[in-house]
Design an enzyme around this catalytic site. Structure first.
Site, PDB file in Angstrom:
ATOM      1  N   ASN A  65     -11.210   5.097   0.336  1.00  0.00           N
ATOM      2  CA  ASN A  65     -10.692   3.740   0.201  1.00  0.00           C
ATOM      3  C   ASN A  65     -11.193   2.943   1.406  1.00  0.00           C
ATOM      4  O   ASN A  65     -10.700   3.127   2.513  1.00  0.00           O
ATOM      5  CB  ASN A  65      -9.149   3.804   0.184  1.00  0.00           C
ATOM      6  CG  ASN A  65      -8.503   2.436   0.194  1.00  0.00           C
ATOM      7  OD1 ASN A  65      -9.182   1.419   0.024  1.00  0.00           O
ATOM      8  ND2 ASN A  65      -7.193   2.404   0.409  1.00  0.00           N
ATOM      9  N   LYS A  68     -10.872  -0.168   1.926  1.00  0.00           N
ATOM     10  CA  LYS A  68      -9.989  -1.303   2.250  1.00  0.00           C
ATOM     11  C   LYS A  68     -10.852  -2.543   2.500  1.00  0.00           C
ATOM     12  O   LYS A  68     -11.851  -2.734   1.829  1.00  0.00           O
ATOM     13  CB  LYS A  68      -9.095  -0.949   3.439  1.00  0.00           C
ATOM     14  CG  LYS A  68      -8.364   0.391   3.228  1.00  0.00           C
ATOM     15  CD  LYS A  68      -7.307   0.668   4.237  1.00  0.00           C
ATOM     16  CE  LYS A  68      -6.640   2.004   3.922  1.00  0.00           C
ATOM     17  NZ  LYS A  68      -5.509   2.312   4.768  1.00  0.00           N
ATOM     18  N   HIS A  70      -1.259   0.654  -3.756  1.00  0.00           N
ATOM     19  CA  HIS A  70      -1.359   1.106  -2.365  1.00  0.00           C
ATOM     20  C   HIS A  70      -0.248   0.425  -1.558  1.00  0.00           C
ATOM     21  O   HIS A  70       0.094  -0.724  -1.807  1.00  0.00           O
ATOM     22  CB  HIS A  70      -2.744   0.747  -1.804  1.00  0.00           C
ATOM     23  CG  HIS A  70      -3.008   1.399  -0.483  1.00  0.00           C
ATOM     24  ND1 HIS A  70      -2.467   0.920   0.691  1.00  0.00           N
ATOM     25  CD2 HIS A  70      -3.717   2.502  -0.152  1.00  0.00           C
ATOM     26  CE1 HIS A  70      -2.848   1.711   1.685  1.00  0.00           C
ATOM     27  NE2 HIS A  70      -3.601   2.681   1.195  1.00  0.00           N
ATOM     28  N   GLU A 119      -0.242  -0.898   1.220  1.00  0.00           N
ATOM     29  CA  GLU A 119      -0.638  -2.169   1.849  1.00  0.00           C
ATOM     30  C   GLU A 119      -0.542  -3.314   0.851  1.00  0.00           C
ATOM     31  O   GLU A 119      -0.221  -4.444   1.223  1.00  0.00           O
ATOM     32  CB  GLU A 119      -2.060  -2.032   2.425  1.00  0.00           C
ATOM     33  CG  GLU A 119      -2.036  -1.180   3.694  1.00  0.00           C
ATOM     34  CD  GLU A 119      -3.330  -0.433   3.980  1.00  0.00           C
ATOM     35  OE1 GLU A 119      -4.372  -0.745   3.356  1.00  0.00           O
ATOM     36  OE2 GLU A 119      -3.289   0.480   4.834  1.00  0.00           O
ATOM     37  N   GLU A 126       0.990   9.130  -0.557  1.00  0.00           N
ATOM     38  CA  GLU A 126       0.614   8.604   0.758  1.00  0.00           C
ATOM     39  C   GLU A 126       1.858   8.157   1.520  1.00  0.00           C
ATOM     40  O   GLU A 126       2.326   7.025   1.349  1.00  0.00           O
ATOM     41  CB  GLU A 126      -0.308   7.391   0.599  1.00  0.00           C
ATOM     42  CG  GLU A 126      -1.605   7.678  -0.113  1.00  0.00           C
ATOM     43  CD  GLU A 126      -2.699   6.710   0.313  1.00  0.00           C
ATOM     44  OE1 GLU A 126      -3.736   7.187   0.763  1.00  0.00           O
ATOM     45  OE2 GLU A 126      -2.490   5.489   0.224  1.00  0.00           O
ATOM     46  N   GLY A 175      -3.192   5.560   8.599  1.00  0.00           N
ATOM     47  CA  GLY A 175      -3.814   4.916   9.754  1.00  0.00           C
ATOM     48  C   GLY A 175      -3.139   5.199  11.080  1.00  0.00           C
ATOM     49  O   GLY A 175      -3.398   4.508  12.070  1.00  0.00           O
ATOM     50  N   SER A 187      -4.220   9.641   7.086  1.00  0.00           N
ATOM     51  CA  SER A 187      -4.759  10.297   8.290  1.00  0.00           C
ATOM     52  C   SER A 187      -5.482  11.610   8.014  1.00  0.00           C
ATOM     53  O   SER A 187      -5.470  12.511   8.848  1.00  0.00           O
ATOM     54  CB  SER A 187      -3.653  10.503   9.343  1.00  0.00           C
ATOM     55  OG  SER A 187      -3.185   9.259   9.829  1.00  0.00           O
TER      56      SER A 187
HETATM   57  P1  PGA Z   1      -6.163   6.532   6.385  1.00  0.00           P
HETATM   58  O1  PGA Z   1      -5.784   5.664   5.085  1.00  0.00           O
HETATM   59  O2  PGA Z   1      -6.966   7.717   5.914  1.00  0.00           O
HETATM   60  O3  PGA Z   1      -6.991   5.595   7.235  1.00  0.00           O
HETATM   61  O4  PGA Z   1      -4.890   6.949   7.048  1.00  0.00           O
HETATM   62  C1  PGA Z   1      -5.454   6.289   3.879  1.00  0.00           C
HETATM   63  C2  PGA Z   1      -5.138   5.248   2.839  1.00  0.00           C
HETATM   64  O5  PGA Z   1      -4.511   4.237   3.168  1.00  0.00           O
HETATM   65  O6  PGA Z   1      -5.501   5.410   1.653  1.00  0.00           O
END
Ligand code: PGA
Length: 250
Positions: free
Chosen positions: A9, A11, A93, A95, A163, A169, A209
């Protein structure tokens, strides 16, 4: 039985130069034992799909609208994603749930639109730290599952990504028992709702992560069928060892 899936992803990251990362990725995995999916920003989908044509790297979007067409300035329909070369779309997601007020009802409608357009929906679920601390994780997951996943789901067109919001992150990885508990719970509920055949065939990814140095410990957990990777999917040199680790498990 379930083919593993390494999904990236990107983003809101990536310009035309980033297409080189896809070329490197495809070069590093000419005949992968797992499925590889990269979801770049919408501006790159069409070019990414051209770069990856005939290569074992599939391209997906990061969101879609519930409608096929209409007066929705700035939005993209599932049909448009499909038309530009995407075969999948990430939905719900955290976010988007946070930044755009997406509810599970909206996610379900989007997933139904994705299925109607022939896209695989990667539906994200996960609890906040406060919800985990209050021992509400499984209740939250259960509620998100029943509302976010449409009845149109099959083993081919649905992927779940667990997740935990506090792991995205942050560099904080849940331990194997925490990941396993939620993945087993999701599996049981999928089997109950869609029947043992389809429910057992639906892939459940872990996300949050995942890095080259911790991927193998995540992939050893039962019912983890791959990962949804954010930061470490941006560069082939980071994503590649994760794909390799996934290929070496089960
Ligand atoms: P990350 O994000 O691997 O940077 O923690 C995962 C995600 O949000 O899909």
């Amino acid at each position: 039985m379930r083919r593993k899936l390494a999904a990236g992803n990107w983003k809101m990251n990536g310009l035309t130069d980033s297409l080189d990362e896809l070329r490197s990725l495809a070069r590093a995995h000419p005949d992968p034992a797992v499925d590889i999916l990269v979801c770049p920003p919408a501006t790159l989908i069409s070019q990414a799909a051209q770069v990856c044509a005939g290569l074992p790297v599939a391209i997906g979007g990061q969101d879609c609208h519930t409608e096929r067409t209409g007066a929705h300035t700035g939005d993209l329909s599932a049909e448009m994603l499909k038309d530009s070369g995407a075969c999948a779309v990430i939905l719900g997601h955290s976010e988007r749930r946070e930044d755009h007020g997406e509810t599970s009802d909206m996610v379900r409608a989007k997933a139904r639109a994705a299925h109607a357009a022939g896209l695989m929906a990667v539906i994200c679920l996960g609890e906040s730290l406060a919800q985990r601390d209050a021992a509400n994780t499984l209740d939250i997951i259960a509620a998100q599952m029943s509302l976010s996943i449409p009845d149109t789901s099959t083993a081919e067109n649905l992927v779940i990504a667990y997740e935990p919001i506090w792991a995205i992150g942050t560099g904080k990885l849940p331990d194997a028992a925490q990941i396993g508990e939620v993945h087993d719970f999701i599996r049981t509920r999928l089997e109950r709702r869609f029947g043992p055949g389809a429910g057992r065939g639906m892939r459940i990814l872990y996300g949050g992560s995942v890095k080259p140095n911790n991927a193998d410990q995540v992939f050893r957990v039962p019912n983890v069928d791959g990962a949804l990777v954010g930061g470490a999917s941006l560069r082939a040199e980071d994503f590649s060892p994760i794909i390799k680790a996934l290929s070496q498990t089960g």
